[in-house]
Design an enzyme around this catalytic site. Structure first.
Site, short mmCIF file in Angstrom:
data_model
loop_
_atom_site.label_atom_id
_atom_site.label_comp_id
_atom_site.label_asym_id
_atom_site.label_seq_id
_atom_site.Cartn_x
_atom_site.Cartn_y
_atom_site.Cartn_z
N ARG A 18 0.83 -1.20 0.00
CA ARG A 18 0.00 0.00 0.00
C ARG A 18 0.86 1.24 0.00
NH1 ARG A 18 -5.28 0.00 3.79
NH2 ARG A 18 -5.08 -2.17 3.16
N LYS A 115 -3.79 -6.61 -2.17
CA LYS A 115 -3.97 -7.68 -1.20
C LYS A 115 -3.75 -9.00 -1.93
CE LYS A 115 -7.23 -5.19 1.76
NZ LYS A 115 -8.57 -5.18 2.39
N ASP A 245 -16.91 -0.47 3.69
CA ASP A 245 -15.71 0.30 3.41
C ASP A 245 -15.40 0.24 1.91
OD1 ASP A 245 -14.77 -2.31 3.21
OD2 ASP A 245 -12.97 -1.97 4.39
N ASP A 247 -13.37 -1.30 -0.23
CA ASP A 247 -13.32 -2.56 -0.99
C ASP A 247 -14.38 -3.55 -0.53
OD1 ASP A 247 -11.95 -2.87 1.45
OD2 ASP A 247 -10.62 -4.39 0.67
N ARG A 250 -15.44 -5.09 4.68
CA ARG A 250 -15.91 -4.84 6.04
C ARG A 250 -17.31 -4.22 5.97
NH1 ARG A 250 -12.28 -1.15 9.35
NH2 ARG A 250 -11.96 -0.07 7.35
N HIS A 332 -13.98 -7.04 10.58
CA HIS A 332 -13.59 -8.14 9.69
C HIS A 332 -14.20 -9.42 10.26
CE1 HIS A 332 -10.84 -6.33 6.81
NE2 HIS A 332 -10.33 -5.61 7.79
#
Length: 458
Positions: A18, A115, A245, A247, A250, A332
């Site tokens: 990231r 990821k 969120d 992506d 969550r 998560h």
């Protein structure tokens, strides 16, 4: 090309890759990451890598560059296009191949990242692959002298929705009015594919995919980013509010009053539902999740297993123990039936099912799972690891005469008895000390927080 160790360390973190696009990562950088990942996966016997990306402006070009690096190492690439992170995990499980998801999750628009996972959505962390990739980038990724792989496209969105609906049956619940804030993130892509055709009236908010996040940051962990959803729930008379969120891995929940529901309470709710299906099963929770979680798991006859904070630790424990479910304070949620990977959508569906199977309001349903007051995560900036250790030890000294027990599984956790405890730990990614405290009353929490922060921030 070889890169400096410092520049690589700044981007390849404990759990993912990231950084700021154009400054820390660009197409050349991610092509090398793809080449190193492809080389590593080829050494483990993989022949294909599946790649997805979120709605950020830089994601399509970066994902193509990564694919070029993978194919240069002789592996094929299957691209699934726009996807949530858990949709990428579904593809990794479905195709039984490693995967890469281009997203910076809840970070601002200028960031992007990757990821990575092995086949079956198994995690790739610092000790299980990211360290090797870092070393390759510093030394220069060796070229592959064989034939390059090929790139093909595959649409898995409908299959992803069908798979989730097979895990949580919502077809027979009472009709619910559901407000959903996608935050201009990937929830706007996946919610219609998963929840359409069910007895749900979806009230959409910010479903337009926009990686510049024009309305608010796609980080529901920050209370300011829940305000619009809370207002929509109250104004529309919704039974429940869901916030995803960036992506969409969550999901945060708001009750019919517009009040946030703690992720620990959702963890306890889902754990109970999974234990109803499989009595005596194991449930994973991290050490800053509410103590209500292990209490409720054990009352249900399950086995509660405590672990460190972080998805790589949860996923490793899921695999080692065969746990049916795992939850974290950060929203998560991990499911054995979803290859041990996390899916905010699945947690949302469990919550909808629990609500829709009875006539009670969500606040009434969740009352059973909320037993303690909690501080939430409070961060303090310290310049060095030495300063972090020094302040943690000073806190331990101050509480030494009152502590019932102390453990160092992750930072320091101090049990003060009577349901009061706190954890103080260093961030894995930032120069922060993170404090979480819990007690039977808000006054008890405030007293612990004030005393700890007075030492940490002295």
């Amino acid at each position: 090309m070889a890169r400096s160790a410092e520049s690589v360390r700044a981007v390849i973190k404990a759990y993912d890759v990231r950084g700021v696009v154009g400054e820390q990562i660009d197409e050349g950088f991610v092509r090398e990451v793809g080449a190193s990942f492809g080389r590593l996966m080829r050494s483990e016997g993989a022949g294909t890598v599946v790649v997805g990306h979120d709605m950020r402006d830089s994601s399509p070009s970066l994902s193509r560059a990564f694919a070029a690096g993978v194919t240069a190492q002789g592996l094929d690439v299957v691209t699934i296009g726009l996807a949530s992170t858990d949709q990428l995990y579904y593809a990794s499980g479905l195709l039984d191949c490693p995967g890469a998801m281009f997203t910076a999750s809840h970070n601002p628009a200028r960031y992007n990242g990757i990821k990575l996972c092995r086949a079956g959505a198994k995690p790739v962390g610092q000790e299980s692959g990211l360290g090797t990739i870092s070393a390759d980038l510093v030394e220069g990724v060796p070229e592959y002298d064989g034939a390059p792989g090929a790139v093909t496209e595959r649409d898995v969105l409908a299959g992803y929705g069908e798979y989730l609906r097979g895990l949580v049956d919502l077809s027979g619940i009472r009709r619910l009015k559901v407000a959903v804030d996608a935050g201009n993130g990937m929830g706007g892509h996946t919610v219609p594919a998963v929840l359409s055709g069910l007895p749900l009236e979806i009230i959409p908010l910010y479903f337009e995919l926009d990686g510049n996040f024009p309305n608010h940051e796609a980080n529901p962990l920050e209370p300011a980013n829940l305000v619009d959803l809370q207002a929509l729930v109250r104004e529309s008379g919704a039974d429940i509010g869901l916030a995803f969120d960036g992506d969409a891995d969550r999901c945060f929940v708001v009750d019919e009053r517009g009040e946030p529901v703690a992720p620990s309470a959702i963890t306890a709710l889902v754990a109970g539902r999974e234990l109803d299906k499989e009595p005596g099963a194991s449930i994973i929770y991290n050490l800053i999740t509410s103590r209500a979680v292990p209490e409720l798991v054990e009352e249900k006859g399950g086995v509660a297993i405590r672990t460190r904070v972080g998805h790589s630790f949860i996923k490793a424990q899921m695999a080692d123990t065969g746990a049916v479910f795992g939850g974290e304070h950060s929203a998560h949620y991990y499911f054995r039936d979803f290859w041990g990977a996390d899916s905010g959508m699945l947690a949302a569906m469990h919550t909808l099912a629990a609500l829709g199977e009875q006539e009670s309001t969500l606040s009434e349903v969740m009352a059973e799972y909320t037993r303690y007051a909690a501080s939430g995560e409070i961060n303090s900036t310290l310049d060095s690891a030495e300063a972090q250790v020094e302040r943690m030890e000073a806190v331990l000294t101050a509480f030494s005469g009152r502590a019932v027990s102390v453990d160092r599984l992750d930072g320091v956790t101090v049990d003060l008895g009577g349901g009061a405890w706190f954890n103080l730990r260093a961030s894995n990614t930032e120069p922060l000390l993170r404090l979480n405290a819990e007690a039977p009353t808000t006054e008890g929490v405030a007293a612990v927080v004030d005393e700890v922060l007075a030492i940490v921030r002295a």
